[in-house]
Design a protein around this motif. Structure first.
Motif, mmCIF file in Angstrom:
data_model
loop_
_atom_site.group_PDB
_atom_site.id
_atom_site.type_symbol
_atom_site.label_atom_id
_atom_site.label_comp_id
_atom_site.label_asym_id
_atom_site.label_seq_id
_atom_site.Cartn_x
_atom_site.Cartn_y
_atom_site.Cartn_z
ATOM 1 N N SER A 84 0.822 -1.212 0.000
ATOM 2 C CA SER A 84 0.000 0.000 0.000
ATOM 3 C C SER A 84 0.854 1.260 0.000
ATOM 4 N N CYS A 85 1.923 1.244 0.770
ATOM 5 C CA CYS A 85 2.816 2.407 0.815
ATOM 6 C C CYS A 85 3.464 2.662 -0.539
ATOM 7 N N SER A 89 2.724 6.244 -6.279
ATOM 8 C CA SER A 89 2.254 6.492 -7.643
ATOM 9 C C SER A 89 0.906 7.195 -7.654
ATOM 10 N N ILE A 90 0.029 6.820 -6.719
ATOM 11 C CA ILE A 90 -1.299 7.438 -6.651
ATOM 12 C C ILE A 90 -1.191 8.920 -6.293
ATOM 13 N N MET A 114 -8.035 -0.422 -0.109
ATOM 14 C CA MET A 114 -8.575 0.366 1.009
ATOM 15 C C MET A 114 -7.494 1.207 1.685
ATOM 16 N N ILE A 115 -6.346 0.587 1.967
ATOM 17 C CA ILE A 115 -5.270 1.315 2.654
ATOM 18 C C ILE A 115 -4.711 2.412 1.758
ATOM 19 N N THR A 116 -4.546 2.110 0.473
ATOM 20 C CA THR A 116 -4.052 3.119 -0.471
ATOM 21 C C THR A 116 -5.016 4.290 -0.562
ATOM 22 N N ALA A 117 -6.325 4.000 -0.569
ATOM 23 C CA ALA A 117 -7.334 5.062 -0.621
ATOM 24 C C ALA A 117 -7.250 5.956 0.614
#
Length: 230
Positions: free
Chosen positions: A51-52, A57-58, A179-182
C-alpha cells in the motif's frame, strides 16, 4: 450482445482448463482460510508495504497533475505523457524482477528501497533550490522502476505463502491494498496543496521510509520464526 456472450464463453472455457480442482462452497472453510491468512503477521505487514509503495504512484496521479499543469504551466497532454512514462517504468521494474529471482527476496527489496530513498533525498534537496520539471518528475519516474520491482516481489511472495488458499489470499490482499491506499492518498491529498512540490516529495519519502521499516520488521520476524505455508 453476441460478442459479449462469446467472450464470456471463452473466459469460462479458459477458467475450466486452468482451474482443475474445484471445491464446493463452504462457509466454514472460507472463514477458516480467512482466519489463517489474517493471523499471519508477515502477510499483513507485506500488504501495508504494498500500500505504501502503490500510494507513491497514486499521489503523483492525484497531486502531481495540479503541480505540473498549474505551477509548471504544462498542459494536460504533457501530464498524460508523464503518466505514461510512470506506467512504462513500473512495467520495466516488474519485468526486470522476473530475471533477478535468484537474488534473495528481502535483500532485493531492501536494496530497491535504499535506492528510492536516495533518489527522493536528492530530489528534495534539489527542489529546495530549483523548482523545475527535471528536478521533480524525472526523479519520480526513475524511482518507479524500483517501485515496480518491490511491488511485484511482495505481491508474488504473499500469494506463495498460501498455495492452498491463493484465491482467498489474492482477494484479501487486493482489497486491503485498495482500502489502505485510498486512506493514505486521501489523507495526504488533504494535507498537501497543489503547489507544494517539497511536501509531495517529502510525503513520498515518508511512505518509502515506512515501507523500509516494515520490511526490516518482516525480516526480523522471518528470521525468528519459520515461515509456515498452508
Amino acid at each position: 450482445m453476441l460478442c459479449l456472450t462469446n467472450v464470456s464463453v471463452f473466459v469460462i472455457q479458459i477458467y475450466k482448463k486452468i482451474i482443475t480442482n474445484f471445491n464446493d462452497f463452504n462457509f466454514e472453510i472460507i472463514k477458516s482460510s480467512y482466519r489463517t491468512i489474517l493471523s499471519n503477521k508477515i502477510f499483513i505487514l507485506s500488504v501495508l508495504c504494498l500500500s505504501c509503495i502503490y500510494s507513491v504512484s497514486i499521489l503523483f496521479a492525484t497531486i502531481g497533475s495540479f503541480i505540473i499543469q498549474n505551477q509548471m504551466h504544462y498542459n494536460s497532454i504533457f501530464f498524460g505523457y508523464c503518466s505514461l512514462s510512470m506506467g512504462v517504468t513500473w512495467f520495466i521494474g516488474s519485468i526486470s524482477n522476473k530475471y533477478i529471482t535468484k537474488i534473495n527476496h528481502y535483500k532485493k527489496i531492501i536494496f530497491c528501497l535504499k535506492i528510492m530513498l536516495i533518489i527522493y533525498s536528492i530530489s528534495i534537496i534539489t527542489n529546495i533550490f530549483i523548482n523545475g520539471f527535471y528536478s521533480f518528475v524525472i526523479f519520480i519516474i526513475l524511482s518507479n522502476i524500483f517501485a515496480g520491482v518491490i511491488f511485484s516481489s511482495y505481491y508474488a511472495k504473499n500469494l506463495s505463502m498460501f498455495p492452498k488458499y491463493s484465491g482467498n489470499a489474492a482477494g484479501l490482499m487486493s482489497s486491503g491494498l485498495i482500502m489502505i491506499t485510498a486512506i493514505i492518498s486521501s489523507i495526504f491529498s488533504k494535507l498537501i496543496t497543489k503547489h507544494q512540490i517539497i511536501m509531495l516529495l517529502t510525503a513520498n519519502f515518508m511512505l518509502i521510509l515506512i515501507c523500509y521499516i516494515l520490511t526490516r520488521i518482516i525480516i526480523n520476524k522471518h528470521n525468528n520464526t519459520n515461515m509456515i505455508t498452508y
